[in-house]
Design a protein around this motif. Structure first.
Motif, PDB file in Angstrom:
ATOM      1  N   TYR A  10      37.850  44.883  37.154  1.00 35.19           N
ATOM      2  CA  TYR A  10      38.743  43.729  37.273  1.00 35.19           C
ATOM      3  C   TYR A  10      38.460  42.964  38.564  1.00 35.19           C
ATOM      4  CZ  TYR A  10      42.002  44.934  33.439  1.00 35.19           C
ATOM      5  OH  TYR A  10      42.590  45.170  32.214  1.00 35.19           O
ATOM      6  N   TRP A  79      47.559  45.805  31.654  1.00 36.43           N
ATOM      7  CA  TRP A  79      46.239  45.183  31.663  1.00 36.43           C
ATOM      8  C   TRP A  79      46.375  43.702  31.972  1.00 36.43           C
ATOM      9  CZ3 TRP A  79      44.734  42.165  27.043  1.00 36.43           C
ATOM     10  CH2 TRP A  79      45.646  42.260  25.995  1.00 36.43           C
ATOM     11  N   LEU A 220      38.893  41.169  29.457  1.00 33.63           N
ATOM     12  CA  LEU A 220      39.554  40.469  30.555  1.00 33.63           C
ATOM     13  C   LEU A 220      39.586  38.964  30.302  1.00 33.63           C
ATOM     14  CD1 LEU A 220      40.821  40.370  33.378  1.00 33.63           C
ATOM     15  CD2 LEU A 220      38.505  40.424  34.336  1.00 33.63           C
ATOM     16  N   THR A 227      33.552  44.520  29.852  1.00 36.80           N
ATOM     17  CA  THR A 227      34.701  45.413  30.013  1.00 36.80           C
ATOM     18  C   THR A 227      34.812  46.394  28.849  1.00 36.80           C
ATOM     19  OG1 THR A 227      35.907  43.693  31.202  1.00 36.80           O
ATOM     20  CG2 THR A 227      37.210  45.496  30.292  1.00 36.80           C
TER      21      THR A 227
END
Length: 267
Positions: A10, A79, A220, A227
């Motif tokens: 992230y 998330w 993301l 990811t």
């Protein structure tokens, strides 16, 4: 729960997309996800430029132009998604930061949080967290020093954030599988060679997790092809063949944590 590799993934992506950009709007849909009154939080955050994004353990830190920080802990089920409104996942958003036509959505923050903190308060948040296992200065000698008085189980030691930062339930299983060590063993029972093997496995698994974008399936951003590409060796694979020796993976509970290992090749 996102662990070190997920949060590092992230961080790297958001650095490219957000650093240098101002927050043009803030939306709070769940007051318990923040630590200030909604109006105060918005007033302190809106119009601030993101100066930098760092990671510490399982946290992300968004450094704002005014010197304050946003501290994010996703906890279980949390998330993020970054994109235009048309691309937003069909999920409940607890907090939303807007950057012009794009938004950073914080999803699943029922247990997680986004707190506004001063640098002093941020320092206090981290004062009891152990060393970063991938830091350059975390050498094998530093590892021996960290572990020399530890007497508990290997797994519970690995996931103790005051001992090492960022390792959780999933990657502790992966690390112990890579090191060929049983999770029920005690740290005090390991010989020098096993300590070295454990240290090398910690670094290998965490680095591999970062390279593969962690384990979380949720992208993301739109067209995110990085990811969530980490494929577990052992965790959550009960009854399936061990990828090293072919014997079935076993699941047990250790300190209420679901733990997966191979009884044949972990010793």
């Amino acid at each position: 729960m996102p662990e070190l590799p997920e949060m590092e993934t992230y961080k790297s992506a958001l650095q490219q997309m957000l650093v240098g950009h101002p927050i043009t709007n803030v939306t709070i849909n769940r007051a318990k996800s923040i630590n200030e009154q909604a109006d105060d939080f918005i007033n302190h955050v809106k119009s601030q430029t993101i100066k930098a994004i760092d990671r510490r353990a399982k946290y992300l830190i968004f450094h704002l132009q005014n010197g304050s920080c946003l501290l994010l802990h996703l906890m279980l089920g949390g998330w993020m998604f970054y994109g235009a409104a048309a691309d937003k996942p069909n999920r409940t958003v607890q907090v939303q930061l807007t950057f012009g036509k794009h938004h950073l959505y914080f999803i699943g923050l029922r247990l997680g949080y986004l707190h506004l903190l001063s640098p002093d308060k941020l320092h206090k948040e981290f004062q009891d967290i152990g060393p970063e296992p991938l830091a350059e200065n975390f050498t094998i000698d530093a590892f021996f020093e960290t572990m020399k008085h530890k007497r508990g189980g290997i797994k519970t030691t690995l996931i103790n954030q005051s001992v090492l930062a960022g390792i959780g339930n999933r990657y502790s299983d992966e690390i112990l599988w890579q090191a060929q060590l049983l999770p029920l063993r005690k740290m005090s029972d390991l010989n020098e060679a096993e300590h070295v093997r454990l240290y090398e496995s910690i670094r290998f698994i965490l680095q591999r997790g970062i390279e593969k974008g962690g384990y979380m399936d949720e992208p993301l951003f739109k067209d995110d092809h990085h990811t969530g590409k980490y494929d577990m060796y052992v965790h959550d694979r009960e009854g399936k063949a061990c990828k090293r020796c072919g014997h079935p993976i076993i699941k047990i509970d250790i300190a209420t944590r679901k733990t997966y290992y191979c009884q044949a090749c972990q010793h």
